[in-house]
Design a protein around this motif. Structure first.
Motif, short mmCIF file in Angstrom:
data_model
loop_
_atom_site.label_atom_id
_atom_site.label_comp_id
_atom_site.label_asym_id
_atom_site.label_seq_id
_atom_site.Cartn_x
_atom_site.Cartn_y
_atom_site.Cartn_z
N SER A 162 30.34 37.24 44.57
CA SER A 162 30.29 38.38 45.49
C SER A 162 31.39 38.31 46.57
N ARG A 163 31.94 37.11 46.85
CA ARG A 163 33.01 37.06 47.86
C ARG A 163 34.28 37.74 47.34
N ASN A 164 34.35 37.94 46.01
CA ASN A 164 35.43 38.74 45.41
C ASN A 164 36.82 38.15 45.60
N ALA A 165 36.93 36.88 45.36
CA ALA A 165 38.25 36.25 45.30
C ALA A 165 38.86 36.56 43.93
N PRO A 166 40.14 36.26 43.75
CA PRO A 166 40.78 36.59 42.47
C PRO A 166 40.15 35.91 41.25
N ASP A 167 39.32 34.87 41.47
CA ASP A 167 38.66 34.22 40.33
C ASP A 167 37.25 34.78 40.10
N ARG A 168 36.96 35.96 40.69
CA ARG A 168 35.63 36.56 40.55
C ARG A 168 35.17 36.64 39.09
N CYS A 169 36.05 37.07 38.22
CA CYS A 169 35.66 37.27 36.82
C CYS A 169 35.20 35.96 36.17
N PHE A 170 35.73 34.85 36.65
CA PHE A 170 35.32 33.57 36.07
C PHE A 170 33.82 33.35 36.24
N TYR A 171 33.31 33.66 37.44
CA TYR A 171 31.89 33.43 37.71
C TYR A 171 31.01 34.46 37.01
N CYS A 172 31.50 35.68 36.91
CA CYS A 172 30.75 36.71 36.19
C CYS A 172 30.65 36.36 34.71
N LYS A 173 31.77 36.01 34.12
CA LYS A 173 31.77 35.69 32.69
C LYS A 173 31.03 34.38 32.41
#
Lengths: 74, 275
Positions: free
Chosen positions: B90-101
């Motif tokens: 949720s902090r929406n750093a550029p690695d956000r997709c890593f945690y979602c996936k």
């Protein structure tokens, strides 16, 4: 809305040099990353052609700011 | 044999080698094609299409996935994913997709184990390597295979092959998750995702097809495809009035239009905290 942002002032001057007089540029967004241009008399296609030069002044995005943004919402 | 057809044969052979698969299925062009070919090659008992459900998936996208699966006899399961509860997401750093996936593939891995499905697969294609995709790294950590990319199939080829199969997805615009519209560094919240979803519904109701609403906090920035950019300029005032009704203070139209991965252009802002 007026701004003292140096990037915006330079962007307005740039537009003026290209014959777009009276344009207003305001930094918007969470980081001031958007150059929002209000130039009702200008053709948006002309503004689009100048977008890369405006971005180069330190903005990430360059956008058209429609007059309806200043309407008072009920 | 044309190049794309040869690649499709390679894809089909690889799916047969896998023996059974669990497909990460969004209902978009790529994963729909993959699911259709997988059910064709393996049958409905040896494949399952799974859609992760969360506030970052629009209702329209979920509906498309359900409709497609039902139309082609594809076994389909929806699983709730909890990425919103992870502050690293949720902090929406550029690695956000890593945690979602990571969350998605963790859930799908559980499903695959319970159902006895041998291989997790996704719809990444050969073009995807050109964009910044930390989600790919998460997939690799879970052993996810990308048979479309491994067969060398590009987006254009997948569209052409989908059309040849009569799939309605062949010309569907790309539809990444709603969180991809939130500028990096600005937290992803269910409220912001809902604003984006409703804003895009409004714009779609005006007849526009390919565009993005980018969320910059109090500002919505609309990117139209080059083909729709002039119409977007002409509708700017109407759209500003309607989208401001969703809680945006200002609504602006990007002068350069839609660019894939446009928010990745803001990575330096997040990294340095300045422009």
């Amino acid at each position: 809305m007026t701004t003292n942002d140096e990037r915006a002032v330079r962007a307005e001057a740039l537009l003026g040099r290209h014959g777009i007089a009276g344009a207003r540029v305001v930094p918007l967004g969470a980081y001031g990353e958007i150059a929002a241009i209000r130039a009702p008399a200008a053709d948006p296609a002309d503004l689009a052609r100048l977008a890369p030069e405006i971005r180069a002044l330190g903005f990430r995005y360059v956008a058209l700011d429609p007059p309806a943004n200043d309407e008072v919402t009920p | 044999m044309p190049v794309a057809a040869a690649k499709e044969e390679r894809l089909r052979a690889q799916l047969r080698d896998f023996r059974s698969v669990c497909v990460g299925f969004s209902g978009g062009v790529d994963s729909s094609f993959l699911a259709r070919v997988a059910v064709d090659e393996l049958g409905p008992d040896r494949m399952l299409a799974v859609t992760g459900v969360s506030p970052s998936v629009s209702a329209a996208q979920l509906s498309d996935a359900r409709t497609f699966a039902a139309a082609y006899g594809i076994p389909h399961l929806e699983v709730d994913t909890g990425e919103m509860a992870d502050p690293r997401y949720s902090r929406n750093a550029p690695d956000r997709c890593f945690y979602c996936k990571s969350e998605l593939w963790n859930r799908l891995g559980d499903v695959a184990r319970v159902r006895g499905l041998a291989v997790l697969v996704d719809g990444a294609n050969a073009d995807d390597a050109s964009d910044y995709r930390p989600g790919t790294r998460a997939g690799q950590a879970f052993g996810v295979r990308s048979p479309l990319a491994e067969a060398g199939l590009t987006k254009a080829e997948i569209r052409a092959l989908s059309r040849a199969l009569g799939l309605p997805t062949w010309d569907r615009p790309a539809a990444p998750c709603l969180a991809s519209r939130v500028v990096y560094g600005l937290s992803v919240t269910p409220g912001r995702l809902r604003q984006i979803e409703l804003a895009e519904e409004i714009i779609r109701s005006h007849g526009f097809v390919e565009f993005r609403v980018r969320h910059h906090g109090s500002v919505a920035r609309i990117e139209f495809s080059p083909a729709e950019l002039n119409a977007g300029f002409a509708s700017a005032d109407d759209l500003a009035r309607e989208l401001r009704g969703l809680g945006f203070e200002r609504v602006v139209i990007d002068l350069e239009g839609y660019r894939r991965g446009a928010l990745n252009e803001g990575l330096a802002v997040v990294a340095t905290g300045e422009l």
